[in-house]
Design a protein around this motif. Structure first.
Motif, short mmCIF file in Angstrom:
data_model
loop_
_atom_site.label_atom_id
_atom_site.label_comp_id
_atom_site.label_asym_id
_atom_site.label_seq_id
_atom_site.Cartn_x
_atom_site.Cartn_y
_atom_site.Cartn_z
N LEU A 112 -3.06 4.13 -2.50
CA LEU A 112 -3.05 3.21 -3.64
C LEU A 112 -2.84 1.80 -3.10
N ILE A 113 -3.78 0.92 -3.42
CA ILE A 113 -3.76 -0.41 -2.80
C ILE A 113 -3.70 -1.49 -3.88
N PRO A 114 -2.60 -2.25 -3.95
CA PRO A 114 -2.57 -3.36 -4.90
C PRO A 114 -3.35 -4.54 -4.34
N ALA A 115 -4.02 -5.29 -5.21
CA ALA A 115 -4.78 -6.46 -4.74
C ALA A 115 -3.92 -7.70 -4.87
N THR A 116 -4.04 -8.59 -3.92
CA THR A 116 -3.34 -9.87 -4.04
C THR A 116 -4.34 -10.95 -4.41
N ALA B 68 -2.87 4.42 7.15
CA ALA B 68 -3.63 4.47 5.91
C ALA B 68 -5.09 4.87 6.08
N ALA B 69 -5.60 4.92 7.31
CA ALA B 69 -6.99 5.38 7.43
C ALA B 69 -7.04 6.86 7.12
N CYS B 70 -8.21 7.28 6.62
CA CYS B 70 -8.29 8.63 6.07
C CYS B 70 -7.91 9.69 7.09
N THR C 24 -6.19 -0.34 -6.71
CA THR C 24 -7.33 0.47 -6.26
C THR C 24 -6.82 1.77 -5.67
N LEU C 25 -7.43 2.87 -6.06
CA LEU C 25 -7.06 4.16 -5.48
C LEU C 25 -8.19 4.66 -4.58
N CYS C 26 -7.80 5.05 -3.37
CA CYS C 26 -8.74 5.65 -2.43
C CYS C 26 -8.65 7.17 -2.59
N THR D 213 0.84 -1.20 0.00
CA THR D 213 0.00 0.00 0.00
C THR D 213 0.88 1.25 0.00
N GLN D 214 0.51 2.20 -0.84
CA GLN D 214 1.26 3.46 -0.90
C GLN D 214 0.33 4.60 -0.54
N LYS D 215 0.84 5.48 0.28
CA LYS D 215 0.00 6.61 0.68
C LYS D 215 0.61 7.92 0.19
N PHE D 216 -0.20 8.71 -0.47
CA PHE D 216 0.27 9.99 -1.02
C PHE D 216 -0.24 11.13 -0.17
#
Ligand code: SAH
Ligand code: SF4
Length: 350
Positions: free
Chosen positions: A90-94, A335-337, A106-108, A73-76
């Protein structure tokens, strides 16, 4: 401040009388190639670039920092033109049992700076609402994250900072461009809007022509529990919310999701699990259980794993149609908002 080009739909761009093929080139740079800087639009004549740059801003935000690495997970953290900070994750799915990474990203997305709804557990609402994001600032997050990832983004979840349904004025035109094949070309069933329960706006969204998905932040099975942590429940009590969901489902013929964060001693007792299962059955809704992600400075905690498991089991036993337990991937990177912005502003304040 100059107007932001991305705030208006590309098919309305007149661009100081530039011929249609030039406008098309600019659209191509921005939406296909992800190039936002006039300077880099190399097939436009210098004079046109200079003229347009004097009038229009094309870059909605600057990247302040990224946390996490590309395979997790990457957080901008982004700084908007008025210095306000927003976040995206940005969350990659496994997939598969051996942990092989699939190609889905997936982008939040954030929709507001802060949030007016003041849920007690949430970092985004701590300082209230600063302002709504504009359409271009919503689209900009996707363009910037896509550029950073170096590949297309498959899914969007409007679960970053802010309440998307409180800013439909910007969100709707942003969706139009996200959905358009000449915009970002992301299909409606890959887009989820999450709401804390703005009943009239849920009904308004039900009329939106594209079949975007809806997630409801329920977080409590009855009014008493919900009200302790979500002030919005006083305006729209749970019964009204569930009725609005029924109307949405009737209109869309689509399953919705009930999000339920688990907070120790607040909403994690098994009686709540039973209520949650009842609501899910009534709406034929998916349930997404999310152990609370601790926020610095707030008293709330994630329950013990044994309690999380017992709650999960109870919801399943209550015959909820589909229950998932989402162990937060970005737990270690706030990563929570709202959490990264919170940390950044406390760094600034030091
Ligand atoms: N305002 C919208 C969308 C943004 S919040 C809404 O409330 O639905 C997205 C989701 O993150 C919501 O379900 C929210 O309750 C949840 N959330 C907020 N703070 C959290 C935290 N600290 N840990 C886990 N989930 C959190
Ligand atoms: Fe706002 Fe959603 Fe946070 Fe509640 S959970 S304060 S609605 S962003």
């Amino acid at each position: 401040m100059k107007p932001l080009l991305l705030d208006s739909p590309w098919d309305d761009w007149e661009l100081e009388g530039a011929p249609a093929y030039r406008v098309e080139q600019i659209r191509d740079w921005i939406f296909e190639k992800g190039i936002l800087d006039w300077e880099e639009m190399s097939n436009l004549p210098r004079s046109l670039r200079d003229e347009l740059a004097k009038i229009w801003d094309t870059i909605p935000m600057e990247q302040v920092r990224i946390q996490g690495s590309a395979d997790t997970t990457q957080k901008f953290l982004w700084r908007l033109r008025d210095e306000q900070l927003i976040e995206g994750v940005l969350i990659p799915a496994t997939t598969g049992t051996k942990g092989v990474r699939s190609s889905r990203l997936t982008l939040c997305v954030s929709t507001q700076v802060g949030c007016a709804l003041g849920c007690k557990f949430c970092a985004s609402g701590l300082d209230g609402l600063k302002r709504n994001l504009s359409t271009g600032e919503i689209i900009g997050q996707i363009l910037l994250a896509r550029k950073e990832a170096g590949r297309r983004i498959d899914n969007l979840v409007f679960m970053g900072m802010g309440e998307p349904l409180a800013n439909l004025r910007s969100v709707r035109p942003a969706l139009d461009q996200i959905l358009s094949p000449k915009g970002l070309g992301i299909g409606a069933r890959h887009i989820t809007l999450s709401t804390s329960g703005l009943v009239p706006k849920i009904l308004e969204l039900a009329k939106y022509p594209a079949q975007v998905r809806l997630a409801i932040s329920l977080h409590g099975g009855d009014n008493q529990t919900r009200e302790r942590i979500m002030p919005i429940n006083r305006t729209y009590p749970i019964e009204q919310l569930l009725e609005a969901c029924e109307r949405f489902i009737e209109e869309r013929k689509k399953m919705i999701t009930l999000e339920y964060i688990l907070i120790e001693g607040i909403n994690d007792d098994l009686a709540q699990a039973e209520l949650l299962a009842n609501h899910a059955r009534r709406l034929n809704a998916k349930v997404n259980l999310i152990p609370y992600n601790q926020v610095e400075g707030l008293e709330w905690k994630r329950p013990e794993l044994s309690q999380i498991r017992a709650f999960h089991k109870k919801v399943e036993e209550g015959n909820a149609p589909r229950v998932t337990l989402r162990m937060e991937k970005g737990h270690d990177i706030d990563a929570a908002c709202g959490q990264l912005r919170l940390r950044e502003s406390s760094v600034d304040a030091c």
